[in-house]
Write a protein that holds these residues in place. Sequence first.
Motif, PDB file in Angstrom:
ATOM      1  N   THR A 255      -9.349  -3.350   0.671  1.00 50.37           N
ATOM      2  CA  THR A 255     -10.322  -4.394   0.977  1.00 50.37           C
ATOM      3  C   THR A 255      -9.663  -5.533   1.748  1.00 50.37           C
ATOM      4  O   THR A 255     -10.214  -6.032   2.736  1.00 50.37           O
ATOM      5  CB  THR A 255     -10.963  -4.933  -0.322  1.00 50.37           C
ATOM      6  OG1 THR A 255     -11.590  -3.844  -0.999  1.00 50.37           O
ATOM      7  CG2 THR A 255     -11.971  -6.012  -0.037  1.00 50.37           C
TER       8      THR A 255
ATOM      9  N   HIS B 249      -4.698   2.075  -9.127  1.00 46.36           N
ATOM     10  CA  HIS B 249      -5.890   2.387  -8.335  1.00 46.36           C
ATOM     11  C   HIS B 249      -6.684   1.121  -8.022  1.00 46.36           C
ATOM     12  O   HIS B 249      -7.195   0.957  -6.919  1.00 46.36           O
ATOM     13  CB  HIS B 249      -6.764   3.424  -9.039  1.00 46.36           C
ATOM     14  CG  HIS B 249      -6.185   4.797  -8.999  1.00 46.36           C
ATOM     15  ND1 HIS B 249      -6.134   5.561  -7.844  1.00 46.36           N
ATOM     16  CD2 HIS B 249      -5.602   5.546  -9.957  1.00 46.36           C
ATOM     17  CE1 HIS B 249      -5.557   6.717  -8.102  1.00 46.36           C
ATOM     18  NE2 HIS B 249      -5.213   6.733  -9.381  1.00 46.36           N
TER      19      HIS B 249
ATOM     20  N   GLU C 254      -4.827  -0.611  -5.341  1.00 50.20           N
ATOM     21  CA  GLU C 254      -5.043   0.106  -4.081  1.00 50.20           C
ATOM     22  C   GLU C 254      -6.383  -0.296  -3.463  1.00 50.20           C
ATOM     23  O   GLU C 254      -6.469  -0.567  -2.265  1.00 50.20           O
ATOM     24  CB  GLU C 254      -4.999   1.619  -4.316  1.00 50.20           C
ATOM     25  CG  GLU C 254      -5.365   2.457  -3.115  1.00 50.20           C
ATOM     26  CD  GLU C 254      -4.312   2.490  -2.017  1.00 50.20           C
ATOM     27  OE1 GLU C 254      -4.648   2.920  -0.907  1.00 50.20           O
ATOM     28  OE2 GLU C 254      -3.166   2.096  -2.268  1.00 50.20           O
ATOM     29  N   GLU C 255      -7.424  -0.364  -4.275  1.00 49.05           N
ATOM     30  CA  GLU C 255      -8.732  -0.785  -3.770  1.00 49.05           C
ATOM     31  C   GLU C 255      -8.669  -2.210  -3.227  1.00 49.05           C
ATOM     32  O   GLU C 255      -9.253  -2.519  -2.186  1.00 49.05           O
ATOM     33  CB  GLU C 255      -9.784  -0.706  -4.876  1.00 49.05           C
ATOM     34  CG  GLU C 255     -10.148   0.702  -5.271  1.00 49.05           C
ATOM     35  CD  GLU C 255     -11.082   0.737  -6.472  1.00 49.05           C
ATOM     36  OE1 GLU C 255     -11.702  -0.297  -6.787  1.00 49.05           O
ATOM     37  OE2 GLU C 255     -11.181   1.811  -7.087  1.00 49.05           O
ATOM     38  N   THR C 256      -7.946  -3.080  -3.927  1.00 55.11           N
ATOM     39  CA  THR C 256      -7.795  -4.463  -3.490  1.00 55.11           C
ATOM     40  C   THR C 256      -7.056  -4.533  -2.162  1.00 55.11           C
ATOM     41  O   THR C 256      -7.438  -5.296  -1.266  1.00 55.11           O
ATOM     42  CB  THR C 256      -7.043  -5.274  -4.570  1.00 55.11           C
ATOM     43  OG1 THR C 256      -7.754  -5.173  -5.792  1.00 55.11           O
ATOM     44  CG2 THR C 256      -6.897  -6.724  -4.174  1.00 55.11           C
TER      45      THR C 256
ATOM     46  N   ARG D 292       0.834  -1.213   0.000  1.00 61.91           N
ATOM     47  CA  ARG D 292       0.000   0.000   0.000  1.00 61.91           C
ATOM     48  C   ARG D 292       0.867   1.262   0.000  1.00 61.91           C
ATOM     49  O   ARG D 292       0.572   2.225  -0.708  1.00 61.91           O
ATOM     50  CB  ARG D 292      -0.925   0.002   1.204  1.00 61.91           C
ATOM     51  CG  ARG D 292      -1.876   1.163   1.149  1.00 61.91           C
ATOM     52  CD  ARG D 292      -3.062   0.978   2.025  1.00 61.91           C
ATOM     53  NE  ARG D 292      -4.051   1.997   1.715  1.00 61.91           N
ATOM     54  CZ  ARG D 292      -4.869   2.513   2.592  1.00 61.91           C
ATOM     55  NH1 ARG D 292      -4.859   2.082   3.822  1.00 61.91           N
ATOM     56  NH2 ARG D 292      -5.724   3.441   2.245  1.00 61.91           N
TER      57      ARG D 292
END
Length: 78
Positions: free
Chosen positions: A70, A62, A65-67, A41
């Motif tokens: 989560t 992006h 980053e979302e993964t 991250r």
Amino acid sequence: MQTGFHDEAPSHDQFAVLTGTLVHLSTYLQSGCSRSLHVARLLLQRLDEESVADDGIQAFCHLLEETVVTARAAHRPA
């Protein structure tokens, strides 16, 4: 002619950061090591701050980053 790159192409260092991100994410997926997830991250944030990469790489970062966000949420104890 639009090439998809901003004023300058991504540097060797940026590709190294992206590679490191993928290595840390892979380590997390294989072992569940929360430290690897944290480092991934941080590296993604660094790439985002530099924002020299083309639109495809930025979109991929992006999504990663979302993964990561989560996965971190799922990893935290309740």
